[in-house]
Design an enzyme around this catalytic site. Structure first.
Site, short mmCIF file in Angstrom:
data_model
loop_
_atom_site.label_atom_id
_atom_site.label_comp_id
_atom_site.label_asym_id
_atom_site.label_seq_id
_atom_site.Cartn_x
_atom_site.Cartn_y
_atom_site.Cartn_z
N LYS A 64 0.84 -1.20 0.00
CA LYS A 64 0.00 0.00 0.00
C LYS A 64 0.88 1.25 0.00
CE LYS A 64 -0.44 -0.45 5.00
NZ LYS A 64 -0.57 0.80 5.69
N TYR A 107 14.69 31.38 1.33
CA TYR A 107 13.50 31.96 1.98
C TYR A 107 13.69 32.06 3.48
CZ TYR A 107 10.68 31.08 -2.23
OH TYR A 107 10.15 31.08 -3.50
C1 LIG Z 1 -3.58 -3.62 8.60
C2 LIG Z 1 -2.10 -3.44 8.43
N1 LIG Z 1 -1.30 -4.52 8.50
C3 LIG Z 1 0.04 -4.41 8.37
C4 LIG Z 1 0.64 -3.18 8.18
C5 LIG Z 1 2.14 -3.10 8.10
O1 LIG Z 1 2.62 -2.38 9.18
P1 LIG Z 1 4.18 -2.14 9.37
O2 LIG Z 1 4.61 -1.35 8.18
O3 LIG Z 1 4.29 -1.37 10.62
O4 LIG Z 1 4.82 -3.47 9.43
C6 LIG Z 1 -0.16 -2.04 8.11
C7 LIG Z 1 0.46 -0.73 7.94
O5 LIG Z 1 0.08 0.28 8.40
C8 LIG Z 1 -1.58 -2.17 8.25
O6 LIG Z 1 -2.37 -1.10 8.19
#
Ligand SMILES: Cc1ncc(COP(=O)(O)O)c(C=O)c1O
Length: 400
Positions: A56, A290
């Protein structure tokens, strides 16, 4: 594999023909991080766990499609984890065949629900209305949709409250076109190294473990994948491993800076670098950029680099960033602006010299952790910014 690298490097070049900087993504480091984390968790749990790779947020900034293509080709994971429909759609459009789990939820229109069912995308569910809609669509398409029940054991965000989980399962049982493939929860403080927060995480694990037993009694099927462990869970909480792990930030090379995360020697997969445009020699007291937050010394040589906050370089790093140039650490001077920042030049610095903002050179390194610490944020945010920077070209490589 080289075909994938060449293909996506060509696309990146077309998308960004005149980059201001390069974000190098080392797929070898990614592969080795996945293998290390997976082997570690398997050994801790004495099971062969499934591995969900969170891609993601545009692969935490590294480019979701190229890395997913690589990981699929190498068969390194069982699932890709995305947050929203759009990302699942992008993956399927790129012909990714691996199971995809939408971990979060967005407001889904009927054509999107139809796409999810048609393309066998799995959805985490924490409300009954979505459950109903998925079932209706699956029935229409004469299919079974795989869902994962998200249980809120203490995260306080998405998920069905733990006390309602069993009644939710009973609700799922009523829907013939829905299959309960998984049950998940998410930790809120597993990455925090203190005893109070550790007790909280253990409590979350306890609630989930208890529910797991009860769910097996209530659910229609018993081949359910239970999963909870993010990176910190995977590394620090063996009882959180269940059937599948979901380590994101550690897979990208940034475990928390203590405990097992350190000993596994995971490698950051991304580097950010640019090149000096020009050097100027300043008069004493002449202000730089700036806000006039830095004044030059007499005869000071200052270099100008062509990236700024529009390229994902957080403005909060103004006067704090210490890039590496010609094998030495140097200092950013004055405000980081939208398109440039200035830095201290050495006697021999010249236009075209490489400036490493995230990465390593000799004994010096700058990690996303280091940058994050300087501005009171987390490496996730530093990395994700690079995934949105249109003028930064991603360049994929496989370097041992
Ligand atoms: C539901 C879920 N699982 C797993 C992860 C992975 O988390 P991390 O990057 O802290 O390992 C995330 C990330 O935010 C998440 O939202």
């Amino acid at each position: 594999m080289h075909k994938i690298i060449n293909h996506y490097n060509k696309i990146e070049t077309e998308l960004c023909p005149h980059p201001t900087g390069i974000c190098k993504v080392n797929l070898f480091a990614l592969e080795s991080n996945i293998k290390k984390l997976h082997a570690f968790a398997n050994a801790k749990s004495r099971k062969k766990l499934k591995f969900l790779f969170p891609v993601k947020g545009n692969g935490y900034g590294s480019g979701m499609i190229p890395i997913a293509k690589f990981v699929e080709k190498k068969q390194l994971c069982d699932y890709f984890g995305v947050a929203h429909f759009e990302e699942a759609y992008e993956l399927r459009k790129a012909d990714i065949q691996t199971p995809i789990l939408i971990l979060a939820q967005s407001f889904l229109k009927s054509d999107q629900i139809s796409y999810i069912v048609k393309h066998n995308i799995e959805q985490a569910v924490s409300d009954k209305s979505l459950l109903r809609k998925l079932n209706t669509e699956a029935k229409k398409q004469k299919k079974i949709i795989n869902i994962h029940l998200n249980i809120d054991t203490g995260m306080g965000r998405l998920g069905v409250f733990a006390k309602n989980a069993l009644s939710f399962i009973k609700e799922i049982n009523k829907y013939k076109n829905v299959h309960l493939t998984g049950v998940m929860t998410h930790f809120s403080v597993a990455d925090v190294n203190n005893s109070k927060q550790s007790i909280y995480t253990k409590q979350q694990i306890k609630i989930f473990t208890k529910l797991r037993k009860q769910i097996f009694v209530v659910a229609r099927n018993n081949n359910i994948i239970f999963h909870a462990a993010n990176s910190a869970g995977t590394l620090e909480y063996p009882l959180s491993l269940f059937d599948m792990i979901r380590p994101g930030i550690a897979t990208y090379g940034y475990p928390e800076r203590y405990g097992n995360g350190l000993s596994l020697k995971l490698k950051p997969i991304m580097e950010l670098a640019t090149k000096i445009i020009m050097i100027k020699t300043y008069l004493k007291g002449y202000s730089v950029g700036y806000g006039r937050t830095y004044s030059a010394k007499q005869g000071e040589r200052i270099a100008i680099a062509p990236i700024g906050y529009a390229d994902g370089l957080n403005r909060g790093l103004s006067n704090k960033l210490t890039p590496i140039m010609n094998g030495q650490k140097t200092q950013s001077l004055g405000r980081i602006s939208m398109d440039q920042f200035c830095l201290k030049a050495g006697k021999k610095t010249k236009a075209g010299d490489k400036v490493i903002i995230i990465g390593q050179s000799g004994k010096y390194s700058n990690s996303a952790h280091d940058l994050a610490n300087q501005i009171n944020t987390i490496p996730y945010e530093i990395l994700c910014s690079l995934g949105n920077a249109k003028r930064i070209r991603h360049e994929y490589c496989y370097v041992r």
